[in-house]
Design a protein around this motif. Structure first.
Motif, short mmCIF file in Angstrom:
data_model
loop_
_atom_site.label_atom_id
_atom_site.label_comp_id
_atom_site.label_asym_id
_atom_site.label_seq_id
_atom_site.Cartn_x
_atom_site.Cartn_y
_atom_site.Cartn_z
N HIS A 32 40.36 18.56 -47.76
CA HIS A 32 41.47 18.71 -47.48
C HIS A 32 41.16 19.53 -45.77
CE1 HIS A 32 43.01 21.43 -50.66
NE2 HIS A 32 42.19 21.71 -51.59
N HIS A 33 40.06 18.96 -45.79
CA HIS A 33 40.23 19.42 -43.94
C HIS A 33 41.50 18.54 -43.08
CE1 HIS A 33 38.62 16.13 -41.62
NE2 HIS A 33 38.57 15.30 -42.26
N TYR A 34 41.92 17.89 -43.54
CA TYR A 34 42.39 16.85 -43.36
C TYR A 34 44.15 17.92 -44.38
CZ TYR A 34 40.27 13.15 -41.58
OH TYR A 34 39.52 12.25 -40.86
N ASN A 35 43.89 17.62 -45.27
CA ASN A 35 45.41 17.87 -46.88
C ASN A 35 45.36 19.28 -46.67
OD1 ASN A 35 47.74 17.24 -47.56
ND2 ASN A 35 47.12 17.37 -49.71
N VAL A 36 45.70 20.29 -45.54
CA VAL A 36 46.26 21.70 -45.98
C VAL A 36 45.13 22.74 -44.56
CG1 VAL A 36 44.02 22.64 -47.41
CG2 VAL A 36 46.46 24.22 -47.80
N LYS A 37 44.40 21.73 -43.92
CA LYS A 37 43.81 22.98 -42.64
C LYS A 37 44.50 22.01 -41.90
CE LYS A 37 41.42 25.59 -43.19
NZ LYS A 37 42.15 26.20 -43.67
N ARG A 38 45.04 20.73 -42.06
CA ARG A 38 45.37 20.34 -40.01
C ARG A 38 46.97 19.98 -41.01
NH1 ARG A 38 39.69 19.64 -39.93
NH2 ARG A 38 39.47 20.52 -37.55
N ILE A 39 47.44 18.78 -42.26
CA ILE A 39 48.63 19.01 -42.53
C ILE A 39 48.60 19.65 -43.77
CG2 ILE A 39 49.73 16.83 -44.02
CD1 ILE A 39 47.51 15.11 -43.36
N ARG A 40 49.31 20.85 -42.81
CA ARG A 40 49.88 22.00 -44.06
C ARG A 40 51.11 22.61 -44.05
NH1 ARG A 40 50.80 26.16 -40.46
NH2 ARG A 40 50.57 25.62 -38.05
N PRO A 41 51.84 22.35 -44.72
CA PRO A 41 52.64 23.64 -44.66
C PRO A 41 53.33 24.61 -44.03
CG PRO A 41 51.89 23.36 -47.18
CD PRO A 41 50.94 22.56 -45.88
N VAL A 42 54.18 24.86 -42.80
CA VAL A 42 53.87 25.77 -41.96
C VAL A 42 53.69 27.37 -42.33
CG1 VAL A 42 56.74 26.10 -42.63
CG2 VAL A 42 56.07 26.32 -40.68
N GLU A 43 53.64 27.69 -43.74
CA GLU A 43 54.22 28.88 -44.24
C GLU A 43 52.43 29.14 -44.15
OE1 GLU A 43 57.52 27.34 -46.41
OE2 GLU A 43 55.08 26.94 -46.05
N LEU A 44 51.77 28.38 -43.81
CA LEU A 44 49.52 28.31 -44.04
C LEU A 44 49.63 28.24 -42.38
CD1 LEU A 44 49.06 26.42 -47.47
CD2 LEU A 44 49.53 29.06 -47.33
N GLY A 45 49.90 29.55 -42.09
CA GLY A 45 49.43 29.82 -40.18
C GLY A 45 50.09 29.69 -39.48
N PRO A 46 50.45 30.32 -38.48
CA PRO A 46 49.17 31.37 -38.46
C PRO A 46 49.17 33.25 -39.56
CG PRO A 46 50.59 31.22 -35.83
CD PRO A 46 50.78 30.57 -37.01
N PHE A 47 48.56 33.49 -40.40
CA PHE A 47 49.00 34.06 -41.39
C PHE A 47 48.80 34.76 -41.00
CE2 PHE A 47 45.48 30.26 -42.25
CZ PHE A 47 45.87 29.77 -42.76
N ASN A 48 49.54 35.77 -42.02
CA ASN A 48 49.44 37.38 -42.48
C ASN A 48 48.91 37.50 -43.14
OD1 ASN A 48 50.15 39.89 -42.95
ND2 ASN A 48 52.04 40.12 -42.74
N TYR A 49 46.73 38.66 -42.47
CA TYR A 49 46.81 38.75 -43.14
C TYR A 49 46.55 40.13 -44.43
CZ TYR A 49 43.95 35.50 -41.07
OH TYR A 49 43.31 34.64 -39.96
N ASP A 50 47.76 41.07 -43.89
CA ASP A 50 48.02 42.08 -44.73
C ASP A 50 48.92 41.55 -46.60
OD1 ASP A 50 47.32 43.34 -43.02
OD2 ASP A 50 48.86 43.49 -42.02
N GLN A 51 49.19 40.43 -46.44
CA GLN A 51 50.05 40.92 -47.54
C GLN A 51 50.24 39.49 -47.71
OE1 GLN A 51 53.73 41.31 -45.95
NE2 GLN A 51 54.54 39.28 -45.64
N GLN A 52 50.39 38.79 -49.20
CA GLN A 52 50.61 36.91 -49.98
C GLN A 52 51.30 36.21 -48.25
OE1 GLN A 52 51.46 39.30 -51.46
NE2 GLN A 52 51.76 39.68 -53.38
N ASN A 53 50.86 35.21 -48.49
CA ASN A 53 51.23 34.28 -47.03
C ASN A 53 52.17 32.94 -48.39
OD1 ASN A 53 49.89 33.61 -44.32
ND2 ASN A 53 49.88 35.40 -45.83
#
Length: 613
Positions: free
Chosen positions: A310-331
């Protein structure tokens, strides 16, 4: 983004290790300098735990540099890596606000996770509060007499609009604990147990484990150190485990070809729940007792490989919606079937090539993924992209209760789509390219060059570019409930798959049950089954079967002695009311999806299978 590392206090180990610790301290200071982090800062937390049996973390937050006559602070409602609302604010107790001299300031809670403090413009303020830590889970907070685990999103409030500011954290472990602390935060030189983060994304991505901990021997891959530290690790062969873990890391690195971190730490919280990935670590529940059986070892190694990859796939190879994060609601994203599903698929191959999993076990793992998806009615109602988007409501494994039949898990369909996409690319390129090339292209283009995530359209564009052809059928398989042609795709890799529908012996009622207080309680009534049509639902209590007391033995005998088309009379209790219902028993059919080698593969099929395994 989530990040993790390891800090050793020089007082934590015996004297023969002190030289090694001094070298590590220099190493960590170098990392801190590379990040451009400065000690001190205007946002500083102190976390103490003088009475760990109370399960309360005591937090003091000093904040200076505020503008205006009010300051709003917020607690995140979720933590990256766990796509569920956590309501961390409910665990906050004894909130206070003072100026720097200790004089109380007026404040009010304006929303569930939001506090407004009235301050003198430009004057420092101090917030003091407790966090109740009772959930032993990688996305939760936990504290007892022997150790503590901090999920920072649930402990550290942030000033509104200041997520990009540097932050310092000072920890005060209980006096009876060791001085070993595991965290991804870089240490501040000359200040024991004090750490710094360049911003709140890094802080919230850096869980902390402290207490009476154990460190396993470290190892290096391409000169990069890897650590394993945890609580209550259990009884197992530590040397063999570390050797196997190194193979898992080496196999994962071989897929992408680059190590993007300076150090990596496996942080084992002990008996608990779950695993969450980070940029240079993973926080995992762990018990080495699992290593005493082949099945347990397979589960544990797949779990570790999954969280590491996962440090590759989702942390670095990631959908555009997953970061920068909105901590106030679902992403939300439609791509978790890639981020999570492919990260189920890759460990099978990584472990096989490392000699830790057999060919038959790889086939069996994929078979179970397919059967789990296809033999549940959710595949008729929900696509992989829909399951990804709706995970915030449905959960990662689909809904439970009466609407469970409407959903699927992207953990089941995702790895199957990954395998089929892999086979298709290998077939179209005559085994010159594979899914590995897609992953490397996404890593290079979006993570390294563009420094952002990819869109769904961009993902498929990269796949089609590598494959050299359009992929409309696979796109449909991901975005719709279209029936999948498994034999076609598995044949590309020289594999036969049994997708035939087979009738199972015996009469079919369609419930799973649990025994509670000497009663049979329905845990699930399969959609459209005889039980479902008779009105049985989760929580229904079976009192009698054809006039006899309902027991597990009686239910088994009924299934054996009756045949499809026969009726069974049931006395049940629903909503504390008893009633009699009649169910007409049916036939149960399922597909096993057993996978094996084709007896006479052509040269391309044989070459693909050999390269794949």
């Amino acid at each position: 983004m989530e990040t993790f590392a390891l800090l050793f206090s020089p007082n934590s180990l015996v004297s023969r290790q002190r030289q090694k610790l001094r070298l590590l301290a220099v190493f960590l200071f170098t990392i801190s300098s590379a990040f451009g982090q400065k000690p001190g800062g205007k946002l500083a937390y102190t976390v103490s735990m003088e009475d760990p049996a109370s399960q309360l973390y005591h937090v003091s937050f000093r904040c200076e540099g505020g503008r205006g006559d009010t300051l709003t602070v917020k607690m995140p409602v979720w933590t990256p890596g766990y796509y569920q609302l956590m309501n961390y604010a409910k665990s906050v107790e004894n909130f206070q606000a003072t100026d720097d001299t200790g004089k109380p300031l007026q404040w009010e809670k304006t929303a569930n996770s939001r506090w407004k403090i009235h301050q003198k413009q430009g004057q420092p303020i101090r917030l003091i509060y407790d966090v109740r830590a009772t959930r032993n889970f990688v996305a939760g907070n936990f504290l007892d007499e022997n150790h503590g685990y901090i999920s920072p999103a649930g402990v550290f409030m942030h000033p509104e609009g200041q997520l990009n500011q540097p932050v310092t954290v000072t920890l005060k472990p209980h006096s009876s604990w060791g001085h070993l602390i595991a965290t991804g935060l870089d240490s501040v030189a000359g200040k024991p147990h004090t750490f710094v983060a360049p911003n709140y994304d890094i802080l919230y991505d850096s869980p902390i484990l402290l207490g009476n901990l154990e460190q396993l021997p470290s190892f290096e891959v391409k000169g990069i150190p890897h650590y394993f530290i945890g609580y209550k690790l259990g009884n197992f062969d530590r040397q063999q485990f570390v050797a196997d873990l190194k193979k898992i890391v080496e196999g994962s690195v071989a897929v992408i070809g680059d190590i993007p971190y300076k150090h990596y730490t496996f942080i084992a919280i002990g008996p608990g729940g779950g695993g969450i990935e980070h940029l240079n670590s993973t926080s995992i529940s762990f018990s080495g007792e699992q290593l005493h059986s082949r099945a347990g070892k397979n589960r544990l190694y797949n779990f570790l490989a999954h969280e590491y990859f996962h440090h590759y796939n989702v942390k670095r190879i990631r959908p555009v919606e997953l970061g920068p994060f909105n901590y106030d609601q679902q992403n939300r994203t439609r791509m978790l079937w890639v981020s999570e599903g492919f990260t189920v698929y890759y460990p099978y191959l990584i472990l096989k090539k490392a000699g830790l999993m057999s060919e038959e076990e790889v086939f069996s793992a994929l078979q179970q993924n397919i059967a789990s998806y296809e033999n549940k009615p959710g595949h008729l109602f929900q696509s992989a992209t829909q399951a990804s988007f709706a995970t915030w409501e449905d959960g990662p494994f689909g809904r439970s209760g009466d609407e469970a039949y409407k959903t699927i898990s992207y953990y089941s369909k995702g790895p199957v789509l990954g395998a089929m996409l892999d086979f298709k690319i290998r077939h179209e390129t005559r085994n010159k390219k594979s899914l590995d090339d897609v992953m490397r292209a996404l890593y290079l283009t979006y993570y390294q060059k563009l420094k952002r995530g990819f869109s769904e359209k961009e993902f498929w564009a990269e796949c089609e570019k590598i494959a050299g052809t359009k992929l409309p059928e696979l796109i449909d398989y991901a975005a719709t409930t279209k029936e999948i042609d498994y034999p076609k795709y598995f044949a590309y890799a020289g594999l036969a798959i049994d997708a035939a529908l087979k009738e199972l012996p015996g009469a079919f009622l369609g419930i799973s049950f649990d025994i509670q207080n000497d009663s049979l309680v329905v845990m699930e009534a399969e959609w459209n089954s005889p039980a479902w049509k008779a009105g049985l639902r989760k929580g229904t209590v079976l009192l009698a079967i054809d006039g006899q007391k309902a027991t597990a033995q009686a239910l088994g005998a009924m299934r054996k002695d009756k045949k499809p088309g026969d009726s069974v009379n049931l006395t049940v209790s629903q909503n504390n009311q008893s009633k009699d219902v009649t169910a007409v028993l049916g036939k149960q059919s399922e597909r096993r999806f057993d996978i094996k080698r084709l007896p006479k593969p052509n040269p391309l099929q044989a070459a693909i299978l050999q390269a794949w395994l």
